[in-house]
Design a protein around this motif. Structure first.
Motif, mmCIF file in Angstrom:
data_model
loop_
_atom_site.group_PDB
_atom_site.id
_atom_site.type_symbol
_atom_site.label_atom_id
_atom_site.label_comp_id
_atom_site.label_asym_id
_atom_site.label_seq_id
_atom_site.Cartn_x
_atom_site.Cartn_y
_atom_site.Cartn_z
ATOM 1 N N VAL A 1 0.868 -1.045 -0.064
ATOM 2 C CA VAL A 1 0.144 -0.106 -0.136
ATOM 3 C C VAL A 1 0.700 1.285 -0.170
ATOM 4 O O VAL A 1 2.219 1.195 0.351
ATOM 5 C CB VAL A 1 -0.662 0.041 1.165
ATOM 6 N N GLU B 1 -1.694 5.560 2.910
ATOM 7 C CA GLU B 1 -2.727 4.555 3.063
ATOM 8 C C GLU B 1 -2.688 3.896 4.547
ATOM 9 O O GLU B 1 -3.621 3.336 4.956
ATOM 10 C CB GLU B 1 -3.126 3.498 1.778
ATOM 11 N N TYR C 1 -4.142 5.994 6.940
ATOM 12 C CA TYR C 1 -5.568 6.655 6.373
ATOM 13 C C TYR C 1 -6.718 6.136 7.552
ATOM 14 O O TYR C 1 -6.608 5.128 8.238
ATOM 15 C CB TYR C 1 -6.107 6.121 5.087
#
Length: 482
Positions: A4, A8, A11
């Motif tokens: 990722v 991310e 996040y």
């Protein structure tokens, strides 16, 4: 878990977080610091990446019963490492060793957030579930992310040709099913320990198998050996990983790394160098300690100047339990068989004296007259073929909940959150030294190795004669007649 992007990993799923997590009622700055501002530079000034790095300040206001203990737990303090390394060194080197630990140990072990909010750096870091606090840490994303090269490979059955632990294959148990929150948090009775073996033994096999252990169990092997002579792993572990000569260093860009000269799988029984009421066993499984006299030479000369103050083989508790094992197949696979004992020829000559508390001079001989007792017992079950996933004999299938191993589909279906995400990102090796962290090398005073059968059987003489014993004895003393 697939790769990722960096953003991310941090996040925050605001919708899920605000709906399902009570922590959402606490403002971000209350834990992370910083300033409430639309200016990003101002907002992030003084921000804490991991507020739980100080458990009391970060978590203590809501968890006063846990946070003070967690702050002093082995996961937080690395006291297990220090106990082992300081004994091999001297006070003049402690500060340098601490500097080494900040590069090679601290990122793996383990704040409150490292178990309940985010993954360890060793598997890429990032949030577990979009900042949702996870009460039960997912095993593959937290526990085995750090304890990987030995514990994970043994428990999952990732060592070639060796099946995984029966507790995973049959009962599908995760780490926290045996290792309680009190143990992980360092709460009583697990507080104030210098290494894992300072505390009461936990978990214990007796917790689940009380009726199957020792005199009165109806199991001949358990009746004879009692509860003080052998640890359960001596009969119910199979081959496990041993490592040698680990070295740590940093790249020119200050990125820490380590290398291990070699590793191999083997099974060896040694003396218990530190017998206590909680761990009274005379014989235990032993593992080679991966530290080398020059392991930390990149940080200074002669840092382990008292290297042989501790054994280089230590009491270990492998995570590879099997019902049937090669050494338990017949009595003579253990008695009279030096191959399964840590005899002097298996120890480096320069380290013999340091390992006297652990070394077994020779395998205990088969007791005279015992063949007659065996003749009254049922034949031993056959050992499963190497690499087989199921080793349970008939009659135990109901106990383990299955007559065969869980398939891959069974393990993954509906359990992704419990076991953690796709493990493709887990490292093949774990930073060396977890044996010191967990205390697999307990303090020991040199003691002489046993001289013969007498010390093994715990009495002045073995039984003689050929009279058959019709039923197992009520106690060990009754069996031996004294």
């Amino acid at each position: 878990m697939p790769p990722v992007e960096a953003w991310e990993r941090v996040y925050i799923d605001a919708e899920t977080y605000t709906v399902s997590d009570v922590h959402a009622y606490i403002g971000c700055t209350a834990c992370h610091g910083g300033t409430t501002s639309y200016n990003m530079d101002e907002a992030h000034t003084g921000m804490l990446e991991d507020p739980s790095a100080d458990p009391v300040a970060g978590c203590g206001s809501c968890h006063p019963d846990i946070a003070p203990y967690a702050a002093e737990s082995l996961h937080m303090t690395l006291e297990g490492y220090d106990t082992a390394l300081h004994q091999r060194s001297d006070p003049a080197n402690y500060e340098t060793l601490e500097q080494m630990e900040t590069y090679h140990c601290n990122n793996c072990h383990a704040t409150c957030g490292d178990c309940h909010v985010s993954q360890p750096d060793s598997v890429g870091g990032g949030l577990l579930e979009g900042h949702v606090f996870v009460e039960t840490p997912p095993m593959s994303q937290t526990c085995t992310a750090c304890h990987g090269s030995r514990v994970k490979n043994e428990y999952y059955g990732l060592n070639e040709g060796i099946p995984g632990d029966v507790h995973l294959r049959e009962a599908r148990m995760a780490c926290v099913d045996c290792h309680t929150d009190a143990e992980m948090h360092g709460q009583p009775p697990f507080d104030q320990e210098a290494h894992r073996y300072d505390a009461p033994q936990s978990p214990t096999c007796e917790s689940c198998h009380e009726d199957q252990i020792g005199v009165g169990s109806g199991i001949p092997e358990h009746e004879v050996h009692g509860t003080d002579l052998l640890s359960c792993q001596v009969c119910h572990s199979t081959d496990y990983t041993n490592c040698t000569n680990c070295h740590v260093d940093r790249t020119e860009d200050d990125v820490p790394y380590y290398s291990v000269e070699e590793h191999w799988t083997t099974f060896l029984i040694g003396q218990n160098p530190d017998r206590t009421t909680d761990r009274p066993y005379k014989y235990v499984t032993v593992r080679h300690v991966p530290v080398d006299i020059d392991s930390f030479s990149a940080y200074g000369d002669d840092l382990l100047n008292n290297f042989l103050n501790r054994p280089t083989w230590s009491y270990a508790t492998p995570h590879n339990t099997q019902l049937d094992t090669q050494q338990a197949l017949t009595c003579t696979n253990c008695h009279g068989n030096d191959d399964v004992f840590l005899t002097p020829d298996k120890v480096a000559p320069a380290e013999l004296e340091a390992n006297l508390p652990v070394i077994v001079e020779a395998a205990p001989a088969f007791p005279e007259g015992y063949e007659d007792y065996l003749a009254t017992q049922e034949p031993a079950a056959e050992t499963p073929a190497e690499g087989a996933s199921g080793g349970e004999t008939s009659g135990d299938a109901g106990f383990w909940g299955s007559d065969g191993s869980a398939t891959e589909d069974e393990t993954e279906s509906g359990d992704a959150g419990f076991w953690g995400a796709d493990e493709s990102n887990a490292p093949a090796e774990t930073p060396a030294g977890d044996e010191s962290f967990w205390g697999d090398a307990p303090d020991a005073e040199s003691t002489a190795a046993p001289s013969g059968d007498e010390s093994f059987w715990g009495s002045e003489s073995a039984p003689a004669g050929g009279e058959a014993v019709a039923t197992p004895p009520a106690t060990d003393a009754d069996f031996w007649g004294g």
